[in-house]
Design a protein around this motif. Structure first.
Motif, PDB file in Angstrom:
ATOM      1  N   THR A 251     113.795  93.630  40.846  1.00 30.49           N
ATOM      2  CA  THR A 251     113.582  94.257  39.539  1.00 30.49           C
ATOM      3  C   THR A 251     112.096  94.408  39.254  1.00 30.49           C
ATOM      4  N   VAL A 284     121.377  96.974  39.893  1.00 25.82           N
ATOM      5  CA  VAL A 284     120.209  96.641  40.712  1.00 25.82           C
ATOM      6  C   VAL A 284     120.436  97.108  42.144  1.00 25.82           C
ATOM      7  N   GLU A 425     115.909  94.981  31.488  1.00 25.01           N
ATOM      8  CA  GLU A 425     115.322  94.476  32.738  1.00 25.01           C
ATOM      9  C   GLU A 425     116.089  93.259  33.249  1.00 25.01           C
ATOM     10  N   ARG A 448     112.740  96.315  29.764  1.00 24.41           N
ATOM     11  CA  ARG A 448     111.759  96.739  30.752  1.00 24.41           C
ATOM     12  C   ARG A 448     110.441  97.041  30.059  1.00 24.41           C
TER      13      ARG A 448
END
Length: 502
Positions: A251, A284, A425, A448
């Motif tokens: 990430t 992801v 995120e 994020r």
């Protein structure tokens, strides 16, 4: 002759190809032969200090050649290498030193400001290697005797995500076996280079990175800390073929690409991408595969089983988030609350045994007894299910399972929905006892960089994706998710931050 200690695998590689570069550093390369000479110097230093078979040698470390050499020198002497991340607090390092009952303590001062700070807090001596400092001999340390003395290669302290850390005794046989199965699963060879930032104080770095590379004769792009820019430079210009790390690492890499406006990084030699050490979310997985142009393989491992219990072989990529298939030498059961195996497809606790299984927690017989079951099975505390083809899906932690309105709620299921929301995120879900005897579901999200989250819209989305009993009682945004050094979210810290009235 079969190897019985991990240094023998290294010594065999040295004898075959002493001039082969093994460690690739920003400042230059180190061949197998040169590293072997360093190992010999440290072996002599350990013996001169009276370190014996069954002694523990603790090192407060960040990745560097000196740490690798110390692990191998300990193996030659028969001592147990006990690594702790140098970025831990002074109190933690002191506690681990006492818990390990260490004969000596080393500090990787050449690459780590944190290690230097630890070394400066106490009297230390020079080492034969300029990048190390060492303590005085701790004469009170008690040598380990009996079969364990020969059997154990290292002690790895668990991350402590759910309580006090424990010292996992990792065997030579387990590390050697894992080096073999890990190398085979990704078809690792002498032309491969792995990015080695993962701390070798953790089983991921020690087993997946170091031992597999030693077994296959592959090289390591060794780094003492993680830097996304350096990762992409290594991919583009330094022949990196293998990229492995926890989901949190990926990430961060994706966020860096977004910040730089890069859609697809240059990676001409990359052929294998792997994640482990934490659950994998589908969003992801898809994002990594889209950006890197390679399948993202997954596995299930833990310190107590010397690396990995299941892996996805390189030539068997999966379209889901499965942790793959049982490795050679391992056995697996999925067990219900009644102690009986559950049918395929149903969720239960993951039990295991085999070559990689630890002999126990160091000098913690009561805690060891709590996790072992008749027949030598280790009850992991992790929840999982097996598909019809044998692939393992890890659902979450047994202790983290939330019981709401009589139903079992698995945090990972809610986290997957949260992570699929634009701008999220990281996500973490935990339970907390409520006054009515039920459990509240607490959800935390980290946005994020540069993103703005509409929590009302996110909550409305949850109502369309999850049953009523799975809806979070609390949905809170956090600026910085607390993480362990191995990339796991510290959920208990998140829960502790919340007022009890929330």
């Amino acid at each position: 002759m079969a190897h019985t200690r991990i240094h023998q695998c290294f010594d065999e590689r040295v004898a075959q190809s002493p001039d082969q570069p093994f460690l690739f550093l920003p400042e230059g390369e180190i061949t197998l032969g040169a590293l072997s000479a360093t190992v010999g110097q440290l072996e002599a230093e350990l013996r001169a200090d009276g370190v014996r078979l069954g002694d523990r040698v603790l090192v407060a470390a960040e990745n560097c050649p000196e740490h690798v050499a110390l692990v191998l020198a300990c193996s030659r002497v028969g001592a147990w290498a006990c690594g702790v991340n140098a970025r831990m607090t002074a109190a933690e390092v002191e506690a681990f030193t006492d818990k390990a009952d260490a004969r000596l303590v080393y500090f990787t001062t050449g690459v780590s400001a944190a290690a230097r700070a630890h070394a400066e807090r106490q009297p230390t001596r020079a080492s034969v290697l300029p990048g190390l400092r060492r303590s005085a001999v701790r004469t009170q340390a008690t040598v380990q005797e009996g079969p364990l003395a020969e059997q154990v290669a290292a002690v790895i302290f668990t991350s402590g995500t759910t309580g006090q850390p424990k010292g996992v005794m990792v065997s030579h046989a387990g590390l050697l076996q894992f080096g073999r199965v890990s190398a085979a699963s990704r078809q690792l060879g002498v032309r491969d280079r792995s990015y080695a930032y993962l701390p070798m104080t953790h089983i991921f770095g020690l087993g997946t990175i170091l031992m597999a590379s030693l077994y296959a004769g592959a090289g390591l792009l060794m780094r003492s800390h993680f830097d996304p820019a350096d990762v992409f430079d290594a991919l583009a210009h330094q022949g990196m073929t293998q990229l492995q790390g926890p989901p949190a690492m990926f990430t961060r890499l994706l966020a860096w690409l977004d910040a730089q406006g890069i859609a697809h990084p240059a990676a001409p030699d990359l052929r294998y991408v792997y994640t482990g050490a934490a659950p994998l979310d589908m969003s992801v997985k898809r994002a990594v595969e889209a950006r890197f142009g390679r399948p993202l393989h997954h596995g299930y491992g833990l310190s107590e089983y010397a690396g990995a219990l299941t892996l996805c072989p390189m030539d068997v990529p999966r379209e889901d988030t499965s942790a793959g298939y049982l490795v050679d030498g391992a056995e697996l059961r999925i067990v219900g609350s009644d102690g009986q195996d559950v049918p395929r497809g149903e969720t239960g606790e993951i039990w295991m045994r085999g070559v990689g299984l630890m002999p126990g927690y160091f000098r913690d017989p009561e805690i060891t007894a709590q996790v072992f079951r008749p027949g030598g099975w280790y009850a992991s505390g992790d929840l999982g299910r097996q598909a019809e083809d044998g692939a393992l899906f890890v659902v979450g932690r047994l202790k983290e399972m939330i019981i709401r309105s009589g139903f079992n709620v698995y945090p990972g299921e809610i986290e997957a929905v949260l992570l699929a929301w634009p701008g999220v995120e990281k996500a973490a879900v935990a339970g907390r006892k409520a006054a009515d005897g039920n459990e509240d579901i607490l959800a935390f999200v980290e946005p994020r960089a540069g993103a703005s989250l509409d929590l009302d819209a996110l909550r409305a989305h949850l109502h369309t994706q999850l049953a009523p009993y799975k809806q979070p009682s609390v949905l809170q945004q956090v600026t910085d998710m607390p993480m362990t050094h191995s990339g796991k979210v510290l959920k208990r810290e998140l829960v502790a931050r919340l007022p009890s009235t929330v």
